[in-house]
Design a protein around this motif. Structure first.
Motif, short mmCIF file in Angstrom:
data_model
loop_
_atom_site.label_atom_id
_atom_site.label_comp_id
_atom_site.label_asym_id
_atom_site.label_seq_id
_atom_site.Cartn_x
_atom_site.Cartn_y
_atom_site.Cartn_z
N ARG A 1 0.85 -1.19 0.00
CA ARG A 1 0.00 0.00 0.00
C ARG A 1 0.89 1.24 0.00
O ARG A 1 1.99 1.21 0.56
CB ARG A 1 -0.87 0.01 1.26
N ASP B 1 -0.31 -3.26 10.23
CA ASP B 1 -1.61 -3.92 10.31
C ASP B 1 -1.80 -4.49 11.71
O ASP B 1 -0.83 -4.94 12.33
CB ASP B 1 -1.67 -5.10 9.31
N ASP C 1 -3.76 -7.48 13.98
CA ASP C 1 -4.56 -8.70 13.81
C ASP C 1 -5.68 -8.74 14.86
O ASP C 1 -5.84 -7.80 15.65
CB ASP C 1 -3.67 -9.96 13.85
N SER D 1 0.74 -6.19 16.20
CA SER D 1 1.15 -5.55 14.94
C SER D 1 1.65 -6.62 13.98
O SER D 1 2.44 -7.49 14.37
CB SER D 1 2.28 -4.56 15.19
N ARG D 2 1.22 -6.52 12.73
CA ARG D 2 1.64 -7.50 11.71
C ARG D 2 2.34 -6.76 10.57
O ARG D 2 1.97 -5.65 10.23
CB ARG D 2 0.42 -8.21 11.14
N PRO E 1 2.93 -5.63 6.97
CA PRO E 1 2.01 -5.55 5.83
C PRO E 1 2.50 -6.38 4.64
O PRO E 1 1.73 -6.62 3.71
CB PRO E 1 2.02 -4.06 5.46
N THR F 1 3.23 -10.59 6.81
CA THR F 1 2.26 -10.89 7.87
C THR F 1 2.86 -11.46 9.16
O THR F 1 2.15 -11.94 10.03
CB THR F 1 1.12 -11.85 7.40
#
Ligand SMILES: [Zn+2]
Ligand SMILES: [Zn+2]
Length: 426
Positions: free
Chosen positions: A202, A231, A233, A238-239, A241, A244
Protein backbone atom coordinates in the motif's frame (compact mmCIF):
# COMPACT_ATOMS: atom_id res chain seq x y z
CA UNK A 1 16.87 -4.11 -3.84
CA UNK A 2 15.41 -0.78 -4.82
CA UNK A 3 17.87 2.04 -4.23
CA UNK A 4 15.61 4.21 -2.10
CA UNK A 5 14.47 1.52 0.38
CA UNK A 6 15.29 2.37 4.01
CA UNK A 7 16.87 -0.38 6.10
CA UNK A 8 16.94 -0.89 9.85
CA UNK A 9 20.03 -2.93 10.70
CA UNK A 10 18.77 -6.18 12.28
CA UNK A 11 21.80 -6.28 14.59
CA UNK A 12 22.15 -2.69 15.85
CA UNK A 13 18.85 -1.04 14.75
CA UNK A 14 20.47 1.88 12.90
CA UNK A 15 18.14 3.35 10.25
CA UNK A 16 19.98 3.90 6.99
CA UNK A 17 19.51 4.26 3.25
CA UNK A 18 20.92 1.47 1.07
CA UNK A 19 22.95 2.71 -1.90
CA UNK A 20 22.18 1.22 -5.35
CA UNK A 21 24.36 -1.89 -5.62
CA UNK A 22 26.56 -2.84 -8.59
CA UNK A 23 26.13 -6.45 -9.83
CA UNK A 24 27.45 -8.74 -7.08
CA UNK A 25 27.98 -5.80 -4.70
CA UNK A 26 27.16 -5.74 -0.99
CA UNK A 27 26.12 -3.03 1.44
CA UNK A 28 27.10 -3.16 5.11
CA UNK A 29 25.75 -1.43 8.18
CA UNK A 30 27.58 1.86 8.75
CA UNK A 31 27.74 1.22 12.49
CA UNK A 32 28.18 -2.52 13.21
CA UNK A 33 29.33 -3.86 9.82
CA UNK A 34 26.49 -6.39 9.44
CA UNK A 35 25.84 -7.25 5.75
CA UNK A 36 22.54 -5.53 4.90
CA UNK A 37 22.02 -6.35 1.22
CA UNK A 38 23.86 -8.36 -1.39
CA UNK A 39 23.13 -8.13 -5.10
CA UNK A 40 22.92 -11.58 -6.66
CA UNK A 41 22.66 -11.50 -10.46
CA UNK A 42 20.03 -13.82 -12.09
CA UNK A 43 19.03 -14.89 -8.62
CA UNK A 44 15.71 -16.57 -9.50
CA UNK A 45 17.10 -18.58 -12.46
CA UNK A 46 20.22 -19.75 -10.67
CA UNK A 47 18.45 -20.61 -7.42
CA UNK A 48 15.74 -22.52 -9.28
CA UNK A 49 18.28 -24.58 -11.28
CA UNK A 50 20.19 -25.43 -8.09
CA UNK A 51 16.94 -26.25 -6.25
CA UNK A 52 15.83 -28.76 -8.89
CA UNK A 53 19.31 -30.36 -8.90
CA UNK A 54 19.15 -30.45 -5.10
CA UNK A 55 15.76 -32.20 -5.10
CA UNK A 56 17.05 -34.95 -7.44
CA UNK A 57 20.12 -35.47 -5.22
CA UNK A 58 17.91 -35.43 -2.12
CA UNK A 59 15.74 -38.22 -3.58
CA UNK A 60 18.81 -40.35 -4.44
CA UNK A 61 20.41 -39.69 -1.04
CA UNK A 62 17.29 -40.99 0.71
CA UNK A 63 16.50 -43.92 -1.59
CA UNK A 64 19.76 -45.89 -1.39
CA UNK A 65 22.07 -47.11 1.42
CA UNK A 66 24.85 -44.63 2.21
CA UNK A 67 27.19 -46.95 4.11
CA UNK A 68 27.57 -50.71 4.39
CA UNK A 69 29.23 -52.41 7.36
CA UNK A 70 30.83 -55.79 6.74
CA UNK A 71 32.08 -58.01 9.57
CA UNK A 72 32.89 -61.72 9.29
CA UNK A 73 30.81 -62.06 6.15
CA UNK A 74 27.76 -60.37 7.64
CA UNK A 75 26.68 -57.11 6.06
CA UNK A 76 24.40 -54.36 7.36
CA UNK A 77 23.41 -51.49 5.13
CA UNK A 78 22.13 -48.17 6.36
CA UNK A 79 19.98 -45.50 4.75
CA UNK A 80 19.48 -42.03 6.19
CA UNK A 81 16.27 -43.20 7.87
CA UNK A 82 17.73 -46.36 9.48
CA UNK A 83 19.50 -44.47 12.26
CA UNK A 84 16.32 -42.56 13.10
CA UNK A 85 14.27 -45.78 13.39
CA UNK A 86 16.96 -47.54 15.47
CA UNK A 87 17.28 -44.62 17.89
CA UNK A 88 13.51 -44.56 18.32
CA UNK A 89 13.50 -48.34 18.87
CA UNK A 90 16.15 -47.93 21.61
CA UNK A 91 13.88 -45.52 23.49
CA UNK A 92 15.75 -42.37 22.37
CA UNK A 93 12.76 -40.90 20.54
CA UNK A 94 13.70 -37.29 21.32
CA UNK A 95 17.16 -37.69 19.74
CA UNK A 96 15.60 -39.54 16.78
CA UNK A 97 13.18 -36.64 16.23
CA UNK A 98 15.99 -34.06 16.27
CA UNK A 99 18.10 -36.12 13.83
CA UNK A 100 15.10 -36.66 11.53
CA UNK A 101 14.29 -32.96 11.52
CA UNK A 102 17.84 -31.61 11.04
CA UNK A 103 19.23 -34.14 8.56
CA UNK A 104 16.17 -35.00 6.43
CA UNK A 105 13.07 -32.85 6.99
CA UNK A 106 14.63 -29.37 7.20
CA UNK A 107 16.84 -29.66 4.08
CA UNK A 108 14.03 -31.41 2.13
CA UNK A 109 11.43 -28.80 3.13
CA UNK A 110 13.83 -25.97 2.29
CA UNK A 111 14.24 -27.30 -1.24
CA UNK A 112 10.51 -27.97 -1.65
CA UNK A 113 9.57 -24.47 -0.43
CA UNK A 114 12.10 -22.86 -2.77
CA UNK A 115 10.63 -24.78 -5.70
CA UNK A 116 7.03 -23.86 -4.78
CA UNK A 117 7.94 -20.16 -4.49
CA UNK A 118 10.35 -19.77 -7.41
CA UNK A 119 8.75 -21.98 -10.11
CA UNK A 120 5.54 -19.86 -10.45
CA UNK A 121 7.72 -16.73 -10.36
CA UNK A 122 9.91 -18.00 -13.18
CA UNK A 123 7.29 -19.62 -15.44
CA UNK A 124 4.08 -17.80 -14.51
CA UNK A 125 5.57 -14.39 -13.72
CA UNK A 126 3.65 -14.23 -10.44
CA UNK A 127 3.93 -15.31 -6.82
CA UNK A 128 2.12 -18.46 -5.64
CA UNK A 129 -0.89 -18.15 -3.30
CA UNK A 130 0.20 -18.02 0.35
CA UNK A 131 3.67 -16.93 -0.75
CA UNK A 132 4.60 -14.83 2.32
CA UNK A 133 3.91 -17.75 4.69
CA UNK A 134 5.83 -20.23 2.52
CA UNK A 135 8.85 -17.96 2.20
CA UNK A 136 8.72 -17.08 5.91
CA UNK A 137 8.94 -20.79 6.72
CA UNK A 138 11.88 -21.17 4.37
CA UNK A 139 13.76 -18.52 6.35
CA UNK A 140 12.80 -20.11 9.68
CA UNK A 141 14.15 -23.50 8.54
CA UNK A 142 17.55 -22.17 7.42
CA UNK A 143 19.49 -22.68 10.69
CA UNK A 144 18.05 -26.19 11.20
CA UNK A 145 19.28 -27.90 8.02
CA UNK A 146 22.55 -29.55 9.08
CA UNK A 147 23.60 -31.93 6.32
CA UNK A 148 27.12 -30.46 6.29
CA UNK A 149 27.50 -31.31 9.99
CA UNK A 150 26.05 -34.77 9.28
CA UNK A 151 28.86 -35.35 6.74
CA UNK A 152 31.51 -34.74 9.46
CA UNK A 153 29.54 -37.23 11.57
CA UNK A 154 29.86 -39.81 8.79
CA UNK A 155 33.64 -39.24 8.59
CA UNK A 156 34.11 -39.68 12.35
CA UNK A 157 31.93 -42.83 12.32
CA UNK A 158 33.89 -44.42 9.47
CA UNK A 159 37.19 -43.80 11.29
CA UNK A 160 35.78 -45.27 14.51
CA UNK A 161 34.77 -48.47 12.75
CA UNK A 162 37.86 -49.10 10.62
CA UNK A 163 39.37 -51.37 13.32
CA UNK A 164 36.22 -53.35 13.74
CA UNK A 165 35.00 -53.97 10.23
CA UNK A 166 35.08 -53.16 6.55
CA UNK A 167 33.08 -50.04 5.60
CA UNK A 168 31.82 -49.60 2.05
CA UNK A 169 30.44 -46.25 0.86
CA UNK A 170 27.11 -46.49 -0.98
CA UNK A 171 25.69 -44.57 -3.93
CA UNK A 172 23.69 -42.23 -1.73
CA UNK A 173 26.84 -41.05 0.08
CA UNK A 174 28.05 -39.38 -3.12
CA UNK A 175 24.62 -37.85 -3.77
CA UNK A 176 24.61 -36.63 -0.17
CA UNK A 177 28.07 -35.07 -0.56
CA UNK A 178 27.00 -33.24 -3.75
CA UNK A 179 23.76 -32.15 -2.07
CA UNK A 180 25.74 -30.27 0.61
CA UNK A 181 27.37 -28.08 -2.03
CA UNK A 182 24.23 -27.69 -4.16
CA UNK A 183 22.09 -26.66 -1.15
CA UNK A 184 24.75 -24.18 0.03
CA UNK A 185 24.99 -22.77 -3.52
CA UNK A 186 21.18 -22.44 -3.76
CA UNK A 187 21.08 -20.54 -0.46
CA UNK A 188 23.92 -18.29 -1.63
CA UNK A 189 22.27 -17.63 -5.03
CA UNK A 190 18.94 -16.64 -3.51
CA UNK A 191 18.29 -12.90 -3.21
CA UNK A 192 15.35 -12.63 -0.78
CA UNK A 193 14.99 -8.88 -1.52
CA UNK A 194 14.35 -9.65 -5.20
CA UNK A 195 11.52 -12.02 -4.22
CA UNK A 196 9.96 -9.85 -1.48
CA UNK A 197 9.90 -6.87 -3.82
CA UNK A 198 7.30 -8.65 -5.95
CA UNK A 199 4.72 -8.32 -3.15
CA UNK A 200 2.58 -5.22 -3.84
CA UNK A 201 2.52 -2.69 -0.96
CA UNK A 202 0.00 0.00 0.00
CA UNK A 203 1.25 3.57 -0.68
CA UNK A 204 1.30 4.55 3.03
CA UNK A 205 3.66 1.61 3.68
CA UNK A 206 5.81 2.38 0.65
CA UNK A 207 6.64 6.01 1.51
CA UNK A 208 10.03 6.88 2.96
CA UNK A 209 9.85 7.52 6.71
CA UNK A 210 11.11 10.94 7.77
CA UNK A 211 13.61 11.38 10.61
CA UNK A 212 10.97 12.06 13.29
CA UNK A 213 8.67 9.17 12.35
CA UNK A 214 8.71 6.03 14.52
CA UNK A 215 9.48 2.94 12.42
CA UNK A 216 9.70 -0.76 13.06
CA UNK A 217 11.46 -3.38 10.92
CA UNK A 218 10.16 -6.87 10.14
CA UNK A 219 12.49 -9.65 11.35
CA UNK A 220 11.57 -11.87 8.39
CA UNK A 221 11.32 -9.71 5.24
CA UNK A 222 13.22 -6.70 6.68
CA UNK A 223 10.59 -4.21 5.49
CA UNK A 224 10.81 -0.91 7.38
CA UNK A 225 7.25 0.11 8.27
CA UNK A 226 6.13 3.44 9.78
CA UNK A 227 4.45 2.50 13.07
CA UNK A 228 1.30 4.34 11.91
CA UNK A 229 0.99 1.99 8.88
CA UNK A 230 1.27 -1.45 10.57
CA UNK A 231 -1.61 -3.92 10.31
CA UNK A 232 -3.29 -5.11 13.51
CA UNK A 233 -4.56 -8.70 13.81
CA UNK A 234 -7.62 -9.93 15.75
CA UNK A 235 -5.53 -10.15 18.97
CA UNK A 236 -4.26 -6.57 18.57
CA UNK A 237 -0.71 -7.55 17.59
CA UNK A 238 1.15 -5.55 14.94
CA UNK A 239 1.64 -7.50 11.71
CA UNK A 240 4.02 -6.84 8.83
CA UNK A 241 2.01 -5.55 5.83
CA UNK A 242 4.27 -7.57 3.49
CA UNK A 243 4.92 -11.00 5.09
CA UNK A 244 2.26 -10.89 7.87
CA UNK A 245 4.81 -11.87 10.56
CA UNK A 246 4.29 -10.36 14.04
CA UNK A 247 6.34 -7.16 14.37
CA UNK A 248 8.46 -6.42 17.43
CA UNK A 249 10.81 -3.54 18.07
CA UNK A 250 12.91 -6.03 20.08
CA UNK A 251 12.56 -9.80 20.35
CA UNK A 252 9.87 -10.35 23.05
CA UNK A 253 11.18 -11.06 26.59
CA UNK A 254 14.60 -11.58 25.06
CA UNK A 255 16.61 -11.48 28.31
CA UNK A 256 14.26 -13.71 30.34
CA UNK A 257 13.92 -16.31 27.59
CA UNK A 258 17.64 -16.40 26.85
CA UNK A 259 18.52 -16.74 30.56
CA UNK A 260 15.99 -19.58 30.98
CA UNK A 261 17.40 -21.46 27.98
CA UNK A 262 21.03 -20.84 29.01
CA UNK A 263 20.38 -22.13 32.54
CA UNK A 264 18.56 -25.20 31.21
CA UNK A 265 21.44 -25.92 28.79
CA UNK A 266 24.05 -25.44 31.56
CA UNK A 267 22.19 -27.99 33.72
CA UNK A 268 22.31 -30.53 30.86
CA UNK A 269 25.99 -29.86 30.06
CA UNK A 270 27.42 -31.88 32.98
CA UNK A 271 25.39 -35.09 32.49
CA UNK A 272 26.02 -34.76 28.74
CA UNK A 273 29.76 -35.02 29.41
CA UNK A 274 29.75 -37.41 32.38
CA UNK A 275 27.24 -40.04 31.21
CA UNK A 276 28.15 -42.35 28.34
CA UNK A 277 26.66 -41.33 24.99
CA UNK A 278 26.80 -44.90 23.70
CA UNK A 279 27.88 -48.41 24.61
CA UNK A 280 29.85 -50.57 22.21
CA UNK A 281 29.54 -54.36 22.32
CA UNK A 282 32.22 -56.19 20.37
CA UNK A 283 32.70 -59.98 20.56
CA UNK A 284 30.70 -60.18 23.78
CA UNK A 285 32.57 -57.37 25.58
CA UNK A 286 30.64 -54.16 26.33
CA UNK A 287 32.31 -50.80 26.83
CA UNK A 288 30.69 -47.43 27.56
CA UNK A 289 31.82 -44.38 25.60
CA UNK A 290 31.60 -40.78 26.84
CA UNK A 291 32.19 -37.78 24.59
CA UNK A 292 35.72 -37.35 25.95
CA UNK A 293 36.62 -41.03 25.52
CA UNK A 294 35.44 -40.72 21.89
CA UNK A 295 37.91 -37.88 21.36
CA UNK A 296 40.73 -39.84 23.06
CA UNK A 297 39.98 -42.86 20.86
CA UNK A 298 40.56 -40.76 17.73
CA UNK A 299 43.80 -39.34 19.23
CA UNK A 300 45.14 -42.84 20.01
CA UNK A 301 44.50 -43.83 16.42
CA UNK A 302 46.51 -40.86 15.12
CA UNK A 303 43.40 -39.17 13.70
CA UNK A 304 44.22 -35.88 15.38
CA UNK A 305 42.43 -33.60 12.85
CA UNK A 306 39.16 -35.44 13.54
CA UNK A 307 39.94 -35.53 17.27
CA UNK A 308 40.39 -31.75 17.25
CA UNK A 309 37.13 -31.26 15.29
CA UNK A 310 35.22 -33.52 17.68
CA UNK A 311 36.72 -31.93 20.81
CA UNK A 312 36.03 -28.41 19.53
CA UNK A 313 32.49 -29.20 18.35
CA UNK A 314 31.36 -31.29 21.31
CA UNK A 315 33.14 -29.98 24.38
CA UNK A 316 34.60 -26.55 23.63
CA UNK A 317 31.83 -24.96 21.48
CA UNK A 318 28.88 -25.65 23.82
CA UNK A 319 30.88 -24.30 26.79
CA UNK A 320 31.99 -21.26 24.79
CA UNK A 321 28.39 -20.62 23.73
CA UNK A 322 27.09 -20.82 27.28
CA UNK A 323 29.82 -18.51 28.64
CA UNK A 324 29.51 -15.93 25.86
CA UNK A 325 25.70 -15.82 26.10
CA UNK A 326 25.97 -15.31 29.88
CA UNK A 327 28.52 -12.54 29.31
CA UNK A 328 26.28 -10.85 26.70
CA UNK A 329 23.21 -11.11 28.94
CA UNK A 330 25.04 -9.64 31.93
CA UNK A 331 26.59 -6.84 29.85
CA UNK A 332 23.13 -5.86 28.55
CA UNK A 333 21.58 -6.01 32.02
CA UNK A 334 24.35 -3.83 33.45
CA UNK A 335 23.70 -1.38 30.54
CA UNK A 336 27.36 -1.66 29.57
CA UNK A 337 28.70 0.61 26.82
CA UNK A 338 31.92 -1.38 26.60
CA UNK A 339 33.00 -2.38 23.04
CA UNK A 340 29.60 -2.85 21.34
CA UNK A 341 31.25 -3.84 18.03
CA UNK A 342 33.18 -6.66 19.64
CA UNK A 343 30.16 -7.84 21.61
CA UNK A 344 28.07 -7.88 18.41
CA UNK A 345 30.80 -9.93 16.71
CA UNK A 346 30.85 -12.33 19.66
CA UNK A 347 27.08 -12.77 19.26
CA UNK A 348 27.46 -13.43 15.51
CA UNK A 349 30.09 -16.12 16.18
CA UNK A 350 28.01 -17.67 18.97
CA UNK A 351 24.99 -17.93 16.70
CA UNK A 352 26.96 -19.34 13.74
CA UNK A 353 28.99 -22.07 15.43
CA UNK A 354 26.25 -23.70 17.53
CA UNK A 355 25.02 -26.15 14.90
CA UNK A 356 28.45 -27.81 14.58
CA UNK A 357 28.02 -29.36 18.02
CA UNK A 358 25.50 -31.77 16.49
CA UNK A 359 28.42 -33.88 15.15
CA UNK A 360 28.44 -36.21 18.15
CA UNK A 361 24.69 -36.78 17.99
CA UNK A 362 25.07 -37.78 14.32
CA UNK A 363 28.03 -40.07 15.11
CA UNK A 364 25.90 -41.95 17.65
CA UNK A 365 23.01 -42.18 15.15
CA UNK A 366 25.18 -43.53 12.34
CA UNK A 367 27.02 -46.04 14.56
CA UNK A 368 23.76 -47.31 16.04
CA UNK A 369 22.37 -47.85 12.53
CA UNK A 370 25.51 -49.53 11.14
CA UNK A 371 26.57 -51.79 13.97
CA UNK A 372 23.70 -54.09 14.87
CA UNK A 373 24.98 -57.65 14.76
CA UNK A 374 23.88 -58.63 18.28
CA UNK A 375 26.67 -60.08 20.47
CA UNK A 376 29.16 -60.03 17.61
CA UNK A 377 29.03 -56.26 17.40
CA UNK A 378 26.37 -53.76 18.37
CA UNK A 379 26.17 -50.15 19.48
CA UNK A 380 23.46 -48.68 21.64
CA UNK A 381 22.66 -45.01 22.36
CA UNK A 382 22.82 -44.08 26.08
CA UNK A 383 21.49 -41.29 28.29
CA UNK A 384 24.44 -38.95 27.65
CA UNK A 385 23.33 -38.61 24.02
CA UNK A 386 19.91 -37.29 25.11
CA UNK A 387 21.48 -34.70 27.43
CA UNK A 388 24.01 -33.73 24.79
CA UNK A 389 21.32 -33.29 22.14
CA UNK A 390 19.39 -31.12 24.63
CA UNK A 391 22.47 -28.90 25.18
CA UNK A 392 22.85 -28.29 21.43
CA UNK A 393 19.18 -27.51 20.82
CA UNK A 394 18.76 -25.35 23.95
CA UNK A 395 21.87 -23.27 23.19
CA UNK A 396 20.68 -22.79 19.59
CA UNK A 397 17.30 -21.53 20.83
CA UNK A 398 19.08 -19.36 23.42
CA UNK A 399 21.23 -17.68 20.74
CA UNK A 400 18.12 -17.15 18.58
CA UNK A 401 16.14 -15.54 21.40
CA UNK A 402 18.91 -13.09 22.33
CA UNK A 403 18.42 -9.73 20.63
CA UNK A 404 21.78 -8.15 19.62
CA UNK A 405 20.06 -4.75 19.30
CA UNK A 406 19.92 -4.67 23.11
CA UNK A 407 23.73 -4.27 23.07
CA UNK A 408 23.30 -0.96 21.22
CA UNK A 409 20.36 0.32 23.23
CA UNK A 410 22.58 1.60 26.08
CA UNK A 411 24.48 3.74 23.52
CA UNK A 412 21.26 4.97 21.87
CA UNK A 413 19.96 6.21 25.22
CA UNK A 414 23.24 8.03 25.84
CA UNK A 415 22.83 9.71 22.39
CA UNK A 416 19.18 10.59 23.04
CA UNK A 417 20.25 12.12 26.35
CA UNK A 418 22.98 14.18 24.66
CA UNK A 419 20.51 15.38 21.98
CA UNK A 420 18.01 16.51 24.61
CA UNK A 421 20.72 18.40 26.50
CA UNK A 422 21.82 20.13 23.27
CA UNK A 423 18.28 21.12 22.27
CA UNK A 424 17.61 22.39 25.78
CA UNK A 425 20.77 24.50 25.63
CA UNK A 426 19.72 25.83 22.19
ZN1 LIG B 1 24.20 -2.47 12.32
ZN1 LIG C 1 7.76 -8.81 6.93
Amino acid sequence: MSADAPTLCPECDLLQQSPPLPPGGTSCCARCGHTLHRDRPNSVDRTLALTITGLVLFAIANAFPFLSFEMRGRITETTLMTGVWDLAAQGKGEVAAVVLFTSILAPGLQLALLLVVLAPLKWGGRLPPGFPTLFRWFKRLLPWGMIDVFMIGILVSVVKLTDMAHIVPGLSLFAFLLLIFVLAAAQAALDPDAVWERVPLRPEVRHLPNAREAVVACDVCELVVPVAAVDLDARGRSRCPRCTDVLHRRKPESLQRTWALVIAAALCYLPANLYPVMSVTSLGKTQADTILSGVLFLLHHGMWPLAIILFTASIFVPLLKLLSLMFLLLSVQLRSRWRPHERTKLYRITEAIGRWSMVDVYVVTILVALVRLGNLASIEARAGAVFFCAVVILTMFAAMSFDPRLIWDALEQEHDGAATVRSNAG
